[in-house]
Design an enzyme around this catalytic site. Structure first.
Site, PDB file in Angstrom:
ATOM      1  N   HIS A 253       0.874  -1.180   0.000  1.00  0.00           N
ATOM      2  CA  HIS A 253       0.000   0.000   0.000  1.00  0.00           C
ATOM      3  C   HIS A 253       0.915   1.236   0.000  1.00  0.00           C
ATOM      4  O   HIS A 253       2.024   1.182   0.542  1.00  0.00           O
ATOM      5  CB  HIS A 253      -0.829  -0.056   1.285  1.00  0.00           C
TER       6      HIS A 253
ATOM      7  N   ASP B   1       2.874  -4.801   7.965  1.00  0.00           N
ATOM      8  CA  ASP B   1       1.684  -3.973   7.797  1.00  0.00           C
ATOM      9  C   ASP B   1       0.482  -4.905   7.912  1.00  0.00           C
ATOM     10  O   ASP B   1       0.190  -5.665   6.990  1.00  0.00           O
ATOM     11  CB  ASP B   1       1.738  -3.281   6.429  1.00  0.00           C
TER      12      ASP B   1
ATOM     13  N   GLN C  52      -4.719  -5.219   6.718  1.00  0.00           N
ATOM     14  CA  GLN C  52      -5.725  -6.091   6.102  1.00  0.00           C
ATOM     15  C   GLN C  52      -5.746  -7.481   6.706  1.00  0.00           C
ATOM     16  O   GLN C  52      -6.590  -8.293   6.334  1.00  0.00           O
ATOM     17  CB  GLN C  52      -5.470  -6.201   4.589  1.00  0.00           C
TER      18      GLN C  52
ATOM     19  N   LYS D  76     -10.614  -0.639  10.237  1.00  0.00           N
ATOM     20  CA  LYS D  76     -10.788  -1.807   9.364  1.00  0.00           C
ATOM     21  C   LYS D  76     -11.212  -3.037  10.163  1.00  0.00           C
ATOM     22  O   LYS D  76     -11.417  -4.111   9.611  1.00  0.00           O
ATOM     23  CB  LYS D  76      -9.491  -2.091   8.607  1.00  0.00           C
TER      24      LYS D  76
ATOM     25  N   CYS E 247      -4.736   2.592  -3.763  1.00  0.00           N
ATOM     26  CA  CYS E 247      -3.512   3.066  -3.096  1.00  0.00           C
ATOM     27  C   CYS E 247      -2.368   2.071  -3.279  1.00  0.00           C
ATOM     28  O   CYS E 247      -1.546   1.895  -2.375  1.00  0.00           O
ATOM     29  CB  CYS E 247      -3.730   3.332  -1.611  1.00  0.00           C
TER      30      CYS E 247
HETATM   31  C1  PLP Z   1      -2.466  -2.889   3.428  1.00  0.00           C
HETATM   32  C2  PLP Z   1      -2.775  -1.531   3.961  1.00  0.00           C
HETATM   33  N1  PLP Z   1      -1.815  -0.826   4.569  1.00  0.00           N
HETATM   34  C3  PLP Z   1      -2.062   0.385   5.067  1.00  0.00           C
HETATM   35  C4  PLP Z   1      -3.275   0.992   4.955  1.00  0.00           C
HETATM   36  C5  PLP Z   1      -3.473   2.366   5.510  1.00  0.00           C
HETATM   37  O1  PLP Z   1      -4.348   2.365   6.561  1.00  0.00           O
HETATM   38  P1  PLP Z   1      -4.879   3.721   7.184  1.00  0.00           P
HETATM   39  O2  PLP Z   1      -5.371   4.554   6.046  1.00  0.00           O
HETATM   40  O3  PLP Z   1      -5.966   3.294   8.103  1.00  0.00           O
HETATM   41  O4  PLP Z   1      -3.756   4.372   7.898  1.00  0.00           O
HETATM   42  C6  PLP Z   1      -4.300   0.310   4.323  1.00  0.00           C
HETATM   43  C7  PLP Z   1      -5.617   0.952   4.165  1.00  0.00           C
HETATM   44  O5  PLP Z   1      -6.198   1.011   3.112  1.00  0.00           O
HETATM   45  C8  PLP Z   1      -4.050  -0.977   3.801  1.00  0.00           C
HETATM   46  O6  PLP Z   1      -5.001  -1.661   3.180  1.00  0.00           O
END
Ligand code: PLP
Lengths: 152, 420
Positions: free
Chosen positions: B136, B213, B216, B239, B377
């Protein structure tokens, strides 16, 4: 308007046709003006090419990827703009962008001809940018702006 | 219990998950969108909240709110208890050793930025950070910023056409210069579950910290940070059925102890003078300023809610639904699935020949179906597959086969409209 009809109103036959077989699609090698437009929301990119003969826009093409709305809008735009003077093109494009972005105003079908098929997009705030992207890119091309413009 | 027995038990508990009752806990699901029942298939972007979470936040603001760690009065005490109570719930939920290792942040993004800023401060030119091609943007850009600042190099591990990490190539990219490995547990764009365990074993033998990370992964499977043996684990409350604006950075104490503070302000200090400021102990050293207390309260309620259903049950239920959805969508004419890894979580990314994802999204919305369209993203992933974006349906345990059927009906209409 029923829900199904509202959807049909957005994706009218001519819109789908233009998006499937866009007019004036492709790179214009001899272009004297060009600009790139970008919709960061969906990653779509479009490039508009122009050749001028004096004050007239002799040729206009575009290439890129996009949704049905942006492709149809670009395709119709090239047909509308081709042969116009730069001055007329500028005023047309500003009218068209204005019409797309003001859903509360009645659509003047006399003025924008075939583009009326795209007027349904005005009910979709998240999609209006798809319709305006080609026009804003054209505006940047005319202005000789070589930076990528963005809908954001 | 051997793994097979565990899996069998999980499958049984999955069958036992009471979807109907669960759906009734989520008030937002009981509405019509464009004259159709809402089929919410965008939980990877943000999940919905059960009444229990909404009530907890309302109760907190109605009865218990004050600032934390600051007052001797009753409300301050209650607020502090609630806030710190969630820290303990998070610790249990991910099986961390100590609450000192649970840092509250705004979310995954801030958790990663914290590590980039703090741990990355003493990285030097030539040092390397290893990430994967399926990250991401929030696990790419913080590292790029760090590279700009101190000349560190970003190394990117490749993926294959199924959207799987090429593990051997990835391991081969670890070098003496690698200072950190940052990798997603589950890809938000493709659904791929990465073999982070294998990566961590290798990294451990070379004493390189690994940041996972978990944005998900955490909503969809049981996560045990000690079993994983990762050094950092980042995730977002929104999430996993909790409120927006709060998330967690888990960090092993040995790293957090060594790391300098991220931001300065109240709460993160022991004493301040113009001669010398002493930083607070963990985890407060990393929590400057008044935190998102109500967010923590909501997150605590979300963890209670998920724990009661049980994460293995959720994982098993979603796995079945994923199989159902993948086959239903995959059978439609012109559909190309993007991300077909052998191990996947509840994400189905796809394209339909001749229909742009945006148009799919609008047509589906007309039929009450909410999906995400675009690059999610993860623009490098899209670039890898040579596409501008995808349509993405993502699942949660409150979804059911009816949602999938509604999606499929919507997709059929889209295909018909664009064929006319
Ligand atoms: C794999 C992953 N990493 C990071 C993020 C970023 O999360 P946040 O926007 O809640 O900080 C997301 C959110 O879409 C994600 O799917």
């Amino acid at each position: 308007m029923s829900d199904k009809n509202r959807l049909m109103d957005l994706y009218r036959r001519s819109v789908l046709q233009h998006s499937r077989e866009p007019k004036n699609f492709g790179r214009l090698e001899s272009a004297s003006l060009q600009a790139e437009g970008h919709n960061p929301l969906c990653g779509d990119k479009i490039t508009v090419y122009l050749t001028l003969a004096g004050e007239n826009i002799e040729e206009i093409t575009f290439e890129g990827i996009g949704c049905a709305i942006s492709l149809a809008s670009a395709s119709m735009m090239t047909e509308t703009i081709k042969g116009k003077t730069i001055l007329t093109a500028e005023s047309t494009l500003s009218d068209v962008v204005d019409a797309f972005t003001h859903p509360e105003k009645p659509w003047d079908s006399d003025q924008h001809g075939e583009l009326a098929a795209l007027s349904g997009v005005r009910q979709y705030p998240s999609r209006i940018k798809c319709a305006t992207l080609p026009w804003k890119t054209l505006s940047a091309a005319i202005a000789g702006n070589h930076q990528t413009i963005s809908t954001e | 219990m051997n793994p097979n027995q565990t899996r069998k038990k999980d499958a049984e508990s999955g069958a036992a998950l009471d979807n109907k009752r669960i759906r009734s806990d989520f008030p937002i699901l009981a509405q019509s969108i464009n004259n159709h029942p809402l089929a919410y298939l965008d939980s990877a972007a943000s999940s919905q909240r059960p009444q229990q979470v909404i009530d907890a936040i309302r109760h907190y603001y109605s009865h218990d709110h004050s600032n934390v760690h600051r007052g001797v009065h009753t409300l301050s005490h209650r607020a502090t208890e609630a806030y710190e109570g969630t820290r303990e719930k998070v610790r249990q939920f991910i099986n961390a050793e100590s609450t000192s290792e649970i840092v509250f942040t705004k979310g995954t993004t801030e958790s990663i930025n914290l590590v980039a800023d703090s741990l990355g401060r003493d990285f030097s030119p030539g040092d390397e950070i290893l990430i994967s091609h399926m990250e991401h943007h929030s696990n790419i850009v913080p590292w790029q910023l760090l590279c700009e600042k101190n000349g560190t190099r970003l190394v990117v591990a490749p993926i294959n056409n199924q959207g799987e990490l090429l593990l051997d190539d990835c391991l081969g990219l670890i070098s003496d210069k690698t200072r950190l490995i940052a990798i997603t547990h589950v890809s938000n764009a493709l659904g791929t579950i990465n073999p982070v365990e294998n990566l961590i074993i290798e990294a451990r033998s070379r004493n390189i910290p690994v940041l996972v990370d978990g944005a998900q992964a955490i909503p969809h499977q049981a996560v045990d940070v000690r079993a994983l043996d990762c050094d950092f684990y980042a995730f977002s409350s929104h999430k996993m059925c909790g409120p927006t604006g709060i998330g967690v950075l888990y960090g092993k104490q040995q790293w957090l102890d060594r790391m300098p503070p991220y931001q300065g302000g109240g709460d993160m200090i022991l004493s301040v003078s113009f001669k010398e400021t002493l930083y607070n102990e963990l985890p407060y050293k990393f929590e400057a300023g008044t935190p998102n207390i109500a967010g923590a309260v909501g997150l605590g309620a979300a963890i209670d809610y998920l724990s009661e259903i049980s994460m293995p049950a959720i994982a098993a239920y979603e796995a079945k639904l994923l199989t159902y959805a993948t086959s239903a969508i995959g059978q439609l004419p012109g559909v190309e699935l993007v991300g077909t890894a052998a191990k996947k979580a509840g994400v189905i990314s796809f394209n339909i020949e001749g229909i742009h994802p945006h148009d799919i999204g609008t047509i589906l919305d007309h039929q009450g179906v909410a999906i995400r369209t675009g690059h999610h993203c993860a623009m490098p992933v899209m670039e890898f597959f040579g596409i501008a974006g995808t349509a993405r349906a993502s699942l949660a345990f409150y979804n059911n086969e009816d949602d999938i059927d509604q999606l499929v009906t919507g997709l059929k209409l889209a295909i018909k409209m664009f064929q006319q």
